[in-house]
Design a protein around this motif. Structure first.
Motif, mmCIF file in Angstrom:
data_model
loop_
_atom_site.group_PDB
_atom_site.id
_atom_site.type_symbol
_atom_site.label_atom_id
_atom_site.label_comp_id
_atom_site.label_asym_id
_atom_site.label_seq_id
_atom_site.Cartn_x
_atom_site.Cartn_y
_atom_site.Cartn_z
ATOM 1 N N LEU A 194 -55.893 -0.735 -7.724
ATOM 2 C CA LEU A 194 -55.181 0.374 -7.218
ATOM 3 C C LEU A 194 -54.956 0.285 -5.696
ATOM 4 O O LEU A 194 -55.968 -0.229 -5.059
ATOM 5 C CB LEU A 194 -55.597 1.415 -7.400
ATOM 6 N N SER A 195 -53.786 0.603 -5.031
ATOM 7 C CA SER A 195 -53.373 0.711 -3.734
ATOM 8 C C SER A 195 -53.282 1.999 -3.103
ATOM 9 O O SER A 195 -52.584 2.752 -3.423
ATOM 10 C CB SER A 195 -52.177 -0.174 -3.446
ATOM 11 N N ILE A 196 -54.312 2.337 -2.270
ATOM 12 C CA ILE A 196 -54.296 3.575 -1.569
ATOM 13 C C ILE A 196 -53.044 3.910 -0.752
ATOM 14 O O ILE A 196 -52.444 4.836 -0.790
ATOM 15 C CB ILE A 196 -55.599 3.724 -0.690
ATOM 16 N N ASP A 197 -52.501 2.686 -0.220
ATOM 17 C CA ASP A 197 -51.383 2.795 0.497
ATOM 18 C C ASP A 197 -50.148 3.004 -0.147
ATOM 19 O O ASP A 197 -49.360 3.792 0.062
ATOM 20 C CB ASP A 197 -51.114 1.381 1.385
ATOM 21 N N GLU A 198 -50.101 2.590 -1.544
ATOM 22 C CA GLU A 198 -49.026 2.593 -2.350
ATOM 23 C C GLU A 198 -48.888 4.280 -2.860
ATOM 24 O O GLU A 198 -47.848 5.058 -2.706
ATOM 25 C CB GLU A 198 -48.773 1.841 -3.583
ATOM 26 N N ALA A 199 -50.081 4.539 -3.282
ATOM 27 C CA ALA A 199 -50.045 6.087 -3.688
ATOM 28 C C ALA A 199 -49.687 6.883 -2.428
ATOM 29 O O ALA A 199 -49.186 7.975 -2.598
ATOM 30 C CB ALA A 199 -51.790 6.344 -4.302
ATOM 31 N N TYR A 200 -50.225 6.640 -1.387
ATOM 32 C CA TYR A 200 -49.865 7.679 -0.207
ATOM 33 C C TYR A 200 -48.288 7.670 0.144
ATOM 34 O O TYR A 200 -47.941 8.430 0.202
ATOM 35 C CB TYR A 200 -50.576 7.106 1.064
ATOM 36 N N ARG A 201 -47.895 6.363 0.049
ATOM 37 C CA ARG A 201 -46.284 6.105 0.181
ATOM 38 C C ARG A 201 -45.555 6.929 -0.795
ATOM 39 O O ARG A 201 -44.727 7.552 -0.708
ATOM 40 C CB ARG A 201 -45.906 4.514 0.005
ATOM 41 N N LEU A 202 -46.080 6.754 -2.114
ATOM 42 C CA LEU A 202 -45.369 7.547 -3.271
ATOM 43 C C LEU A 202 -45.556 8.868 -3.117
ATOM 44 O O LEU A 202 -44.576 9.669 -3.788
ATOM 45 C CB LEU A 202 -45.865 7.198 -4.722
ATOM 46 N N ALA A 203 -46.399 9.575 -2.333
ATOM 47 C CA ALA A 203 -46.630 10.972 -2.218
ATOM 48 C C ALA A 203 -45.942 11.570 -0.869
ATOM 49 O O ALA A 203 -45.693 12.672 -0.610
ATOM 50 C CB ALA A 203 -48.087 11.456 -2.219
ATOM 51 N N ASP A 204 -45.324 10.538 -0.193
ATOM 52 C CA ASP A 204 -44.769 10.826 1.045
ATOM 53 C C ASP A 204 -43.799 11.636 1.043
ATOM 54 O O ASP A 204 -42.746 11.076 0.227
ATOM 55 C CB ASP A 204 -44.699 9.682 2.110
ATOM 56 N N ASP A 205 -43.035 12.484 2.030
ATOM 57 C CA ASP A 205 -41.972 13.204 1.854
ATOM 58 C C ASP A 205 -41.937 13.931 3.176
ATOM 59 O O ASP A 205 -43.050 14.723 3.790
ATOM 60 C CB ASP A 205 -41.956 14.253 0.776
ATOM 61 N N GLY A 235 -67.805 -0.626 -5.438
ATOM 62 C CA GLY A 235 -66.797 -0.398 -4.367
ATOM 63 C C GLY A 235 -65.264 -0.284 -4.791
ATOM 64 O O GLY A 235 -64.362 0.098 -3.997
ATOM 65 N N GLU A 236 -65.051 -0.894 -6.000
ATOM 66 C CA GLU A 236 -63.633 -0.881 -6.393
ATOM 67 C C GLU A 236 -63.068 0.675 -6.578
ATOM 68 O O GLU A 236 -64.052 1.345 -7.382
ATOM 69 C CB GLU A 236 -63.237 -1.835 -7.549
ATOM 70 N N VAL A 237 -61.634 0.723 -6.446
ATOM 71 C CA VAL A 237 -61.220 2.283 -6.764
ATOM 72 C C VAL A 237 -61.005 2.192 -8.399
ATOM 73 O O VAL A 237 -60.139 1.276 -8.889
ATOM 74 C CB VAL A 237 -59.959 2.318 -5.920
ATOM 75 N N SER A 238 -61.288 3.144 -8.910
ATOM 76 C CA SER A 238 -61.014 3.365 -10.296
ATOM 77 C C SER A 238 -59.871 4.473 -10.548
ATOM 78 O O SER A 238 -59.275 4.370 -11.754
ATOM 79 C CB SER A 238 -62.355 3.863 -11.177
ATOM 80 N N VAL A 239 -59.764 5.363 -9.560
ATOM 81 C CA VAL A 239 -58.611 6.223 -9.869
ATOM 82 C C VAL A 239 -58.267 6.739 -8.454
ATOM 83 O O VAL A 239 -58.953 6.952 -7.447
ATOM 84 C CB VAL A 239 -59.160 7.510 -10.608
ATOM 85 N N LEU A 240 -56.915 7.239 -8.433
ATOM 86 C CA LEU A 240 -56.192 7.765 -7.114
ATOM 87 C C LEU A 240 -55.405 8.890 -7.731
ATOM 88 O O LEU A 240 -54.475 8.879 -8.591
ATOM 89 C CB LEU A 240 -55.167 6.729 -6.597
ATOM 90 N N VAL A 241 -55.384 9.684 -6.997
ATOM 91 C CA VAL A 241 -54.793 11.012 -7.129
ATOM 92 C C VAL A 241 -54.443 11.440 -5.805
ATOM 93 O O VAL A 241 -54.952 11.610 -4.622
ATOM 94 C CB VAL A 241 -55.489 12.031 -7.844
ATOM 95 N N ALA A 242 -53.073 11.572 -5.746
ATOM 96 C CA ALA A 242 -52.421 12.145 -4.266
ATOM 97 C C ALA A 242 -51.138 13.079 -4.831
ATOM 98 O O ALA A 242 -50.388 13.179 -5.585
ATOM 99 C CB ALA A 242 -51.485 10.837 -3.707
ATOM 100 N N VAL A 243 -51.387 13.905 -3.657
ATOM 101 C CA VAL A 243 -50.531 15.216 -3.900
ATOM 102 C C VAL A 243 -49.920 15.703 -2.391
ATOM 103 O O VAL A 243 -50.651 15.737 -1.572
ATOM 104 C CB VAL A 243 -51.443 16.473 -4.405
ATOM 105 N N GLY A 244 -48.648 15.745 -2.477
ATOM 106 C CA GLY A 244 -48.136 16.240 -1.154
ATOM 107 C C GLY A 244 -47.459 17.459 -1.430
ATOM 108 O O GLY A 244 -46.792 17.921 -2.462
ATOM 109 N N CYS A 245 -47.706 18.024 -0.133
ATOM 110 C CA CYS A 245 -47.266 19.526 -0.197
ATOM 111 C C CYS A 245 -46.965 20.234 1.234
ATOM 112 O O CYS A 245 -47.629 19.385 2.067
ATOM 113 C CB CYS A 245 -48.443 20.366 -0.871
#
Length: 164
Positions: A26-37, A104-114
């Motif tokens: 999983l990519s933290i950068d991608e999850a952040y980008r997808l939540a960005d607005d 150390g690997e990421v198993s789940v990412l949840v991102a919420v933009g508000c």
């Protein structure tokens, strides 16, 4: 292999929401980008990682399995419930890994933009807590002593003091 779902309909699912189950990291950068607005005043991102111990036992690695079609529907339902409670949420991202994950690997990412941080924090917490309780996802803990056991991640929600 990536199973990915991006929906703009049915109407209860927002076009800005993004859900994925994948064997790939999983990519933290991608999850952040997808939540960005531009309307966001906050993006809260929760990253769940594989620890090296569970309740005092040394963990070697974890193995995740999921019933992916149902898990993705659960992710959609979580987003629907978030939008009913926090109407200003702009984006919801829920990604989960399957397969073997090392320490150390990421198993789940949840991102919420508000627009506001308090709602972003509350919606993100709701998303991960509900996912852990409702999603058909199981993990097998492999300990350094050679033993292992399967755990429904829903069992983790029932005991918040555990190291799930």
């Amino acid at each position: 292999m990536v199973t990915e779902l991006k929906l703009s309909c049915p109407p209860q699912v927002h076009a800005n929401d993004h859900f994925a189950m994948t064997f790939a990291p999983l990519s933290i950068d991608e999850a952040y980008r997808l939540a960005d607005d531009g309307a966001n005043g906050a993006i809260v991102l929760m990253s769940g990682m594989v620890r090296n111990n569970t309740e005092g036992r040394s963990v070697q690695f974890l193995e995740y399995q999921a019933y992916e079609p149902m898990a993705l529907r659960v992710f959609q339902q979580i987003a629907t419930e978030i939008r009913q409670t926090w109407q200003d949420v702009t984006h919801i991202v829920i990604h989960h890994r399957t397969g073997k994950l090392e320490i150390g690997e990421v198993s789940v990412l949840v991102a919420v933009g508000c627009p506001h941080r308090s709602e972003a924090f509350a919606a993100c917490k709701f998303a991960i807590d509900t996912l852990k309780h409702n999603a058909p996802i199981w993990k097998k803990e492999h300990w350094t002593d050679g033993s292992s056991s399967w755990v429904s991640i829903g069992a983790c929600e029932q005991n918040e003091d555990s190291n799930c």
